[in-house]
Motif scaffolding. Structure first.
Motif, PDB file in Angstrom:
ATOM      1  N   ARG A 274     -10.084   5.027   4.409  1.00 18.30           N
ATOM      2  CA  ARG A 274      -9.992   5.564   3.050  1.00 18.30           C
ATOM      3  C   ARG A 274      -8.633   5.263   2.427  1.00 18.30           C
ATOM      4  NH1 ARG A 274     -12.900  11.442   4.332  1.00 18.30           N
ATOM      5  NH2 ARG A 274     -15.014  10.589   4.652  1.00 18.30           N
ATOM      6  N   TYR A 275      -7.608   5.138   3.268  1.00 18.32           N
ATOM      7  CA  TYR A 275      -6.274   4.811   2.765  1.00 18.32           C
ATOM      8  C   TYR A 275      -5.948   3.318   2.872  1.00 18.32           C
ATOM      9  CZ  TYR A 275      -4.987   9.715   2.262  1.00 18.32           C
ATOM     10  OH  TYR A 275      -4.916  11.029   1.850  1.00 18.32           O
ATOM     11  N   SER A 276      -6.399   2.650   3.937  1.00 17.57           N
ATOM     12  CA  SER A 276      -6.052   1.237   4.121  1.00 17.57           C
ATOM     13  C   SER A 276      -6.851   0.332   3.192  1.00 17.57           C
ATOM     14  CB  SER A 276      -6.287   0.810   5.573  1.00 17.57           C
ATOM     15  OG  SER A 276      -7.660   0.863   5.914  1.00 17.57           O
TER      16      SER A 276
ATOM     17  N   GLU B 129      -7.675  13.140   6.094  1.00 18.98           N
ATOM     18  CA  GLU B 129      -7.399  12.576   4.773  1.00 18.98           C
ATOM     19  C   GLU B 129      -6.629  13.560   3.895  1.00 18.98           C
ATOM     20  OE1 GLU B 129      -9.771  10.709   0.894  1.00 18.98           O
ATOM     21  OE2 GLU B 129     -10.856  11.856   2.423  1.00 18.98           O
TER      22      GLU B 129
ATOM     23  N   ASN C 228       3.142  11.074   3.790  1.00 12.81           N
ATOM     24  CA  ASN C 228       3.807   9.782   4.005  1.00 12.81           C
ATOM     25  C   ASN C 228       4.868   9.881   5.097  1.00 12.81           C
ATOM     26  OD1 ASN C 228       2.826   7.548   2.405  1.00 12.81           O
ATOM     27  ND2 ASN C 228       3.335   8.785   0.611  1.00 12.81           N
TER      28      ASN C 228
ATOM     29  N   GLY D  12      -9.119   1.754   0.681  1.00 14.66           N
ATOM     30  CA  GLY D  12      -9.635   2.477  -0.484  1.00 14.66           C
ATOM     31  C   GLY D  12     -11.138   2.590  -0.447  1.00 14.66           C
TER      32      GLY D  12
ATOM     33  N   LYS E 296       0.834   7.443   5.042  1.00 11.21           N
ATOM     34  CA  LYS E 296      -0.182   8.438   5.384  1.00 11.21           C
ATOM     35  C   LYS E 296      -1.043   7.961   6.549  1.00 11.21           C
ATOM     36  CE  LYS E 296      -0.420  10.615   0.827  1.00 11.21           C
ATOM     37  NZ  LYS E 296      -1.289  11.039  -0.298  1.00 11.21           N
ATOM     38  N   ILE E 297      -1.249   6.659   6.630  1.00 11.27           N
ATOM     39  CA  ILE E 297      -1.998   6.118   7.763  1.00 11.27           C
ATOM     40  C   ILE E 297      -1.241   6.383   9.057  1.00 11.27           C
ATOM     41  CG2 ILE E 297      -2.873   3.999   8.818  1.00 11.27           C
ATOM     42  CD1 ILE E 297      -3.265   2.907   5.971  1.00 11.27           C
TER      43      ILE E 297
ATOM     44  N   ASN F 142       0.842  -1.197   0.000  1.00 13.28           N
ATOM     45  CA  ASN F 142       0.000   0.000   0.000  1.00 13.28           C
ATOM     46  C   ASN F 142       0.875   1.245   0.000  1.00 13.28           C
ATOM     47  OD1 ASN F 142      -1.782   2.093   0.519  1.00 13.28           O
ATOM     48  ND2 ASN F 142      -2.974   0.940   2.023  1.00 13.28           N
TER      49      ASN F 142
ATOM     50  N   ALA G 263       0.075   4.166   0.283  1.00 11.15           N
ATOM     51  CA  ALA G 263      -0.434   5.177   1.212  1.00 11.15           C
ATOM     52  C   ALA G 263      -0.236   4.771   2.671  1.00 11.15           C
ATOM     53  CB  ALA G 263      -1.917   5.438   0.945  1.00 11.15           C
TER      54      ALA G 263
END
Length: 455
Positions: free
Chosen positions: A154-156, A176, A181, A158, A111-112, A106, A108
């Motif tokens: 939304r990131y883990s 969000e 990152n 989608g 970002k998490i 992933n 993203a």
């Protein structure tokens, strides 16, 4: 509802393995992990509601913070990064590198971690968090937890998901849009490498300690008093404590017969925010949001023999390749030969190689690798690399030796009252789902020792 019900099906694959050597022993039945915290999930503690939008329609779910109890003491707070799979009641979790989870592929993932560092509960000043997000009505703990979870999903996953509460939704939108990152956090405690080998009379190692704890306690093998095996530093002096960067060696008496042993290190520390946690039973993957002072541990194995092949064996999930990496390092004076999935491998003396066992998503594996001197190490787990369950319906099967696969039955005690539940939850929550699979596939790792003339 159909999607969530399908997600409860826990599949399996038999992987009964023997890498043959000079002797056999009862396999260590400890589940495979790479060190750190081990904890049992307790359920959602602080949460609100969210709505998932997809082609099947809208689905209302609970969204927020889970709480876990750490073995040996301590408490963890986590968010889910595996939306479409349920939690299983009292599932046991292990601290895991991102590479062993869906985060490994992933882009993203960083970002998490940023969201975790910049939201609740790491930011527990709710007024300041509301101001940063532009939430004028203020935030409750439930709003903050729900908004943070929605932003993570939304990131883990989608996912097209919104928080029901307007304040929580505004926080989710803010997180969000603001996320950047951030690098994966280091493990709370690991030993590198996790396996070493050598000859009696030598110092086997080094095994390097990596930890954020101030110090660790070193525990020698259980039979150290009778075997004479010691854990020492590079100066050869016995040690009972170490720190980050310390190098440990296993001192084996020169007259010792071929054998194997384990050393364990333990510490008390806070687990870094952003560490992933995976279960042994296909319960949804979690990511750490907060930690009390908690007990962490790691184990390394050692194998020795006077001559012949002397392998050091270890395994780790590899989600990028969709399988399990088995690493064999041979410090002996003969090649270590074995057959893996119909392919012959030979590791020359003094070399190390890694072989990847391909597995399907959600497949459970349970196999034992044996080697010279009675080395026998059992690896168990579930390949859980995606956020959508494949729901193949297979069950975990275990054999003590290569033979045809047998029937298996798995009963899943699935808790759909937690994250991943819906308004239809009362219809299926608390239901035990029994699956019977006949003729499961068998993955055989059949090893044999060859003569020195064979390559």
């Amino acid at each position: 509802m159909a999607r969530l019900a399908a997600a409860t099906l826990m599949s399996g694959l038999l992987a009964a393995g023997v890498l043959a050597g000079a002797g056999t022993a009862s396999a260590d039945e400890t589940a495979q992990n790479q060190g750190g915290a081990t904890a049992t999930i307790g359920g959602l503690k602080t949460y609100g509601d969210a709505v998932i939008h997809d082609e099947a329609g809208d689905l209302t779910v609970s969204a927020g913070l889970f709480e876990m109890s750490v073995e040996g003491g301590g408490t963890l707070q986590t968010y889910c990064i595996d939306l479409h799979n349920p939690t299983q009641r009292d599932a046991k979790y292990h601290e895991t590198p991102w590479s062993g989870t869906s985060l490994g592929a992933n882009k993203a993932a960083g970002k998490i971690r940023w969201i975790l560092q910049n939201s609740y509960p790491q930011v527990n000043d709710l007024a300041a968090l509301a101001a940063a997000a532009g939430v004028h009505g203020g935030l409750t703990e439930e709003d903050a937890a729900a908004g943070t979870q929605v932003a993570i999903w939304r990131y883990s996953d989608g996912a097209n998901v919104d928080a029901v509460d307007p304040q929580a939704e505004k926080l989710a939108d803010h997180l969000e849009k603001s996320a950047r990152n951030v690098a994966e956090p280091e493990a709370s405690l690991t030993l590198d490498p996790p396996a070493v080998s050598g000859r009696p009379g030598e110092l086997l190692g080094p095994v390097t300690v990596h930890t954020n704890a101030a110090g660790v306690t070193v525990t020698p093998p259980a039979d150290a008093a009778t075997s004479g095996v010691r854990i020492v530093g590079k100066d050869g002096k016995a040690i009972t404590s170490a720190a980050d960067g310390s190098q440990l060696f296993i001192d084996v008496p020169e007259d010792a017969a071929a054998g194997s042993a384990e050393l364990t290190v333990q510490a008390s520390t806070t687990v870094p925010v952003g560490r992933a946690f995976t279960s042994e039973s296909r319960s949804q993957t979690q990511i750490l949001a907060g930690s009390s002072e908690s007990t962490v541990s790691a184990t390394a194995s050692a194998t020795w023999a006077k001559q012949g092949a002397i392998p050091a064996l270890s395994a780790a999930k590899n989600c990028a390749e969709g399988g399990l990496d088995i690493t064999a390092a041979n410090v002996g004076d003969e090649a270590f030969a074995f057959e893996l999935m119909g392919i012959e491998h030979s590791i020359p003396a003094g070399e190390s190689r890694t072989v990847t066992i391909p597995l399907q998503e959600d497949q459970a594996y349970d196999f034992t690798i044996t080697g010279p001197g009675g080395l026998a190490q059992r690896f168990t787990g579930v390949l859980d690399c995606r956020t959508q369950s494949s729901a193949t319906g297979d069950t975990t099967q275990t054999l003590s030796e290569p033979s045809p696969a047998t029937e298996g039955v798995t009963t899943a005690d699935v808790n759909l009252a937690e994250t991943g539940s819906s308004n239809a939850t009362p219809m299926i929550a608390g239901t035990a789902i029994a699956l019977v699979v006949i003729g499961g596939a068998a993955l055989l790792l059949v090893g044999r020792k060859k003569t020195p003339t064979q390559d």
